[in-house]
Design an enzyme around this catalytic site. Structure first.
Site, short mmCIF file in Angstrom:
data_model
loop_
_atom_site.label_atom_id
_atom_site.label_comp_id
_atom_site.label_asym_id
_atom_site.label_seq_id
_atom_site.Cartn_x
_atom_site.Cartn_y
_atom_site.Cartn_z
N ASP A 161 -70.74 -0.50 -38.07
CA ASP A 161 -69.85 -0.62 -39.21
C ASP A 161 -69.01 -1.89 -39.14
OD1 ASP A 161 -68.64 0.87 -41.58
OD2 ASP A 161 -66.85 0.50 -40.38
N GLU A 169 -73.59 -3.90 -40.41
CA GLU A 169 -73.15 -3.88 -41.81
C GLU A 169 -72.41 -5.19 -42.07
OE1 GLU A 169 -70.32 -1.25 -44.81
OE2 GLU A 169 -69.66 -1.81 -42.81
#
Length: 465
Positions: A201, A230
């Site tokens: 993330d 990400e």
């Protein structure tokens, strides 16, 4: 230095994606919304931000469904202890959220997946904690706390760096050795349990030196681990992680597919040009998994006005491009949403709208599931061609096509974007179609022309199968 595109250079590459990643077909599961445990019903929270009772045991009970669909890699939303339904605000990095299950449940799932030749990716969040994490609570309650240096306070104890200015998500200072070690040790812990890699993330949050060390630690434990970041920024920024991570989620392609197939905001020529340029700039060894939607955006089906033909066209393109495809849970069943994520006058979108509970049983669109099952088989059958050289074949007002060649074998993917059946030159096709997004196959040849059904995509090959 490796040249990877106009004006882009990459870091020296010392490792890459694992061998198994080449064939990956990924299924993205939002744990709380996928399936309750056996003999348990969905929860009935008062709002969509509540808990719906999805569990790890529930995932394990649905493996036959996933195997039958044809996926071979699961990517799970965060499963660490957390006060929220989404889990991106962890309070412990070495445990499982009790609502979702326990370590034994996860080990059972890992074993079941590995027995089936499947792999598991966990969503990992090293950039920020929950403000309820005991380390942060210690830092703000005691000026002498050893954890105070784990965070960056601008006005102690009330003001500190956060993720996107959300006060409940304090940002970690990973330049501080103890904080960095904690995150590396946690990743090590899950890898040793048998996890096959991470979807990471908010990669741009930590400094780049952290990712170099993170990758080295991960690969030393499991050289076949897969690290996908990400990184929603532009391609130039994404490529600065080439050589640090194995790849990143392909937000750029996602946007192209949504604009073209759902919104119809790009012309055929614009889409074809952008798609070709995008595929040229990404190194083949840099993983860039594709997706049509995820937990932070409106579902594709909702954007298209719940038009299944448009979803089918987008999925056909997704599965016949080189990028490893990701299916967001429920897309294959016709799961949509009740309201848009972004509402007028609202600064922050209602992300929960795209996280409704999975459809099961009679609520599922069985025809759409079969379509996705066929897409996966198509990709597996022609993967060697799809991973070859991409060539734009033609782009006209309402149609376009691209093809792949390897030796004497050819794969041609043709799209009819009009609402009428469309004639194509039969000389384009060297053999019968092997796939069509519309019911039935391509229309029979008539009067020297080949007709494709409205809003359909068709795949041809000259390979003997």
């Amino acid at each position: 230095m490796n040249h990877v595109g106009p004006g882009i250079t990459a870091n020296s590459k010392t490792f890459g994606a694992p061998i198994w990643a080449k064939e990956a077909v990924i299924y993205h599961i939002f744990i709380d919304r996928f399936s309750p445990s056996p003999n348990t019903s969905w929860g009935k929270p008062q709002s969509l931000s509540g808990f719906f009772n999805g569990t790890i045991a529930g995932i394990n009970s649905r493996l036959d469904y996933l195997v039958d669909l044809g996926v071979n890699t699961l990517y799970l939303s965060p499963l660490l202890p957390s006060p929220s339904h989404h889990g991106y605000d962890a309070t412990d990095y070495f445990e499982v959220e009790p609502r979702l299950g326990n370590i034994a449940d996860l080990q059972t799932l890992i074993s079941a997946l590995h027995d089936r030749g499947m792999h598991l990716l966990l969503d990992y969040v090293p950039n920020h904690f929950s403000s309820m994490h005991p380390f942060f609570q210690s830092a703000i309650s005691d000026p002498q706390s050893p954890y105070r240096q784990w965070f960056t306070f601008t006005d102690y104890p009330d003001q500190y760096l956060t993720f996107r200015n959300v006060q409940s998500l304090p940002k970690l200072d990973l330049t501080f050795p103890a904080a960095r070690k904690y995150m590396l040790d946690a990743a090590t812990y899950w890898l040793k349990l048998g996890v096959d890699g991470f979807r990471i993330d908010h990669v741009p949050g930590p400094y780049k030196g952290f990712w170099r060390e993170f990758a080295q630690v991960v690969k030393s434990i499991n050289p076949q681990a897969w690290l996908i970041g990400e990184i929603p920024e532009e391609i130039e920024e994404q490529m600065t992680y080439y050589g640090l991570l194995d790849g990143c989620l392909n937000f750029i392609l996602c946007d192209l597919l949504r604009q073209f197939f759902a919104y119809s905001s790009l012309s055929v020529q614009e889409f074809a040009s952008h798609l070709t340029q995008h595929l040229e700039v990404i190194p083949k060894e840099f993983s860039a998994p594709s997706f049509l939607d995820n937990h932070d955006m409106d579902r594709f089906l909702w954007l298209s006005g719940n038009n299944l033909n448009r979803l089918k066209l987008a999925a056909l393109s997704q599965f016949t491009l080189p990028n490893q495809p990701i299916i967001y849970y429920g897309t294959e069943t016709g799961l949509s949403q009740w309201h848009g994520v972004d509402r007028p006058g609202q600064e922050i979108g209602h992300l929960e709208e795209a996280r409704l509970p999975m459809r099961w049983g009679e609520e599922q669109d069985k025809s759409l599931i079969n379509y996705y099952r066929s897409l996966i088989k198509l990709r597996q059958q022609f993967l060697d061609l799809i991973l070859g050289d991409f060539h734009l074949h033609h782009a006209k007002k309402s149609s376009f096509s691209y093809k792949y060649n390897k030796g004497k074998d050819e794969l041609l993917v043709v799209f009819n974007l009009s609402c009428d059946r469309m004639a194509f030159d039969p000389d384009m096709f060297k053999n019968e179609p092997v796939f069509c997004s519309a019911e039935g196959l391509v229309d029979q040849f008539e009067n020297g022309s080949c007709y494709l059904p409205p809003l359909s995509g068709t795949v041809f090959t000259n390979r003997l199968i």
